[in-house]
Design a protein around this motif. Structure first.
Motif, PDB file in Angstrom:
ATOM      1  N   HIS A   1     -35.792   4.142  15.676  1.00 38.31           N
ATOM      2  CA  HIS A   1     -35.738   5.431  14.975  1.00 38.31           C
ATOM      3  C   HIS A   1     -36.834   6.365  15.504  1.00 38.31           C
ATOM      4  O   HIS A   1     -36.567   7.520  15.860  1.00 38.31           O
ATOM      5  CB  HIS A   1     -35.902   5.188  13.470  1.00 38.31           C
ATOM      6  CG  HIS A   1     -35.865   6.415  12.631  1.00 38.31           C
ATOM      7  ND1 HIS A   1     -34.777   6.753  11.862  1.00 38.31           N
ATOM      8  CD2 HIS A   1     -36.789   7.392  12.415  1.00 38.31           C
ATOM      9  CE1 HIS A   1     -35.032   7.877  11.217  1.00 38.31           C
ATOM     10  NE2 HIS A   1     -36.257   8.288  11.538  1.00 38.31           N
TER      11      HIS A   1
ATOM     12  N   PRO B   1     -32.362  10.114  15.644  1.00 39.29           N
ATOM     13  CA  PRO B   1     -32.164   8.711  15.282  1.00 39.29           C
ATOM     14  C   PRO B   1     -30.729   8.382  14.887  1.00 39.29           C
ATOM     15  O   PRO B   1     -30.254   7.279  15.165  1.00 39.29           O
ATOM     16  CB  PRO B   1     -33.107   8.511  14.093  1.00 39.29           C
ATOM     17  CG  PRO B   1     -34.184   9.507  14.316  1.00 39.29           C
ATOM     18  CD  PRO B   1     -33.479  10.706  14.903  1.00 39.29           C
TER      19      PRO B   1
ATOM     20  N   ASN C   1     -29.674   5.512  17.265  1.00 38.84           N
ATOM     21  CA  ASN C   1     -29.545   4.243  16.534  1.00 38.84           C
ATOM     22  C   ASN C   1     -28.083   3.840  16.386  1.00 38.84           C
ATOM     23  O   ASN C   1     -27.749   2.663  16.508  1.00 38.84           O
ATOM     24  CB  ASN C   1     -30.215   4.328  15.166  1.00 38.84           C
ATOM     25  CG  ASN C   1     -31.726   4.296  15.242  1.00 38.84           C
ATOM     26  OD1 ASN C   1     -32.322   5.025  16.023  1.00 38.84           O
ATOM     27  ND2 ASN C   1     -32.348   3.474  14.426  1.00 38.84           N
TER      28      ASN C   1
ATOM     29  N   HIS D   1     -31.332   1.946  10.250  1.00 40.80           N
ATOM     30  CA  HIS D   1     -32.333   3.017  10.317  1.00 40.80           C
ATOM     31  C   HIS D   1     -31.811   4.233  11.074  1.00 40.80           C
ATOM     32  O   HIS D   1     -32.599   5.038  11.587  1.00 40.80           O
ATOM     33  CB  HIS D   1     -33.625   2.485  10.929  1.00 40.80           C
ATOM     34  CG  HIS D   1     -34.327   1.534  10.027  1.00 40.80           C
ATOM     35  ND1 HIS D   1     -35.123   1.949   8.991  1.00 40.80           N
ATOM     36  CD2 HIS D   1     -34.311   0.183   9.974  1.00 40.80           C
ATOM     37  CE1 HIS D   1     -35.581   0.895   8.346  1.00 40.80           C
ATOM     38  NE2 HIS D   1     -35.092  -0.196   8.923  1.00 40.80           N
ATOM     39  N   ALA D   2     -30.499   4.379  11.116  1.00 40.56           N
ATOM     40  CA  ALA D   2     -29.901   5.529  11.799  1.00 40.56           C
ATOM     41  C   ALA D   2     -30.091   6.823  11.004  1.00 40.56           C
ATOM     42  O   ALA D   2     -30.268   7.887  11.588  1.00 40.56           O
ATOM     43  CB  ALA D   2     -28.408   5.286  12.046  1.00 40.56           C
TER      44      ALA D   2
END
Length: 176
Positions: free
Chosen positions: A19, A67, A71, A108-109
């Motif tokens: 991230h 992110p 991610n 954690h996207a």
């Protein structure tokens, strides 16, 4: 079942690192100076990137939502390679480790509320930003806050699992 977010972050620390790398990647891509980076620490916030404000609205948006892009892509690619083995019943310890890594990264996207606040302050609250930019960015900020609220209901883990296992499974099902 309630588990404090810091424990989830510790258990899924590879996703936190990716991230923060994604934020830093987009800063570097747009030549936005980065002053400090913390990839992971066991406190709140678990990671951060401090950088100079971007000069253009689209740069600010990409740095904030980087992110989600990075991610999600990594989650899918890593998850797909492991999902192939699960589909054909030939999974081994490495495949389970890869799936853990993929889900951790996918979990954690979603950009953080700090990312949403930065985006809101840099674009929506700015007097120099066009009304069109404000109209486009406002729902993005809302989406980020919805994702943060959803993490209380495990949306982040569900998302990571869906991208790492569900999407590859659907693709394999239609191709095989």
């Amino acid at each position: 079942m309630f588990i404090p977010g810091i424990f989830i972050s510790i258990a899924t620390f590879p996703g936190v690192i990716v991230h923060e790398l994604a934020h830093q990647l987009f800063c570097r891509l747009f030549k936005v100076p980065v002053f400090e980076v913390c990839y992971f620490r066991p406190e709140n916030p678990v990671g951060y990137v401090i950088h100079e404000p971007a000069q253009k609205v689209y740069q600010t948006v990409f740095i904030s939502v980087g992110p989600f892009i990075v991610n999600s892509l990594l989650c899918f690619v890593i998850g797909f390679s492991a999902a192939l083995q699960f589909k054909f019943d030939s999974a081994n310890v490495l495949d389970y480790l890869l799936m853990y890594l993929a889900i951790s990264i996918g979990a954690h996207a979603f950009p953080s509320t700090g990312d949403a606040n930065s985006l809101w302050n840099a674009v929506v609250k700015s007097k120099t930003t066009s009304w069109l930019s404000k109209i486009v960015v406002t729902p993005i900020v809302g989406f980020i806050y919805a994702g943060a609220l959803g993490s209380f209901f495990w949306l982040d883990i569900i998302y990571g699992s869906a991208v790492a296992m569900g999407l590859p499974y659907l693709i394999i099902k239609f191709l095989v």
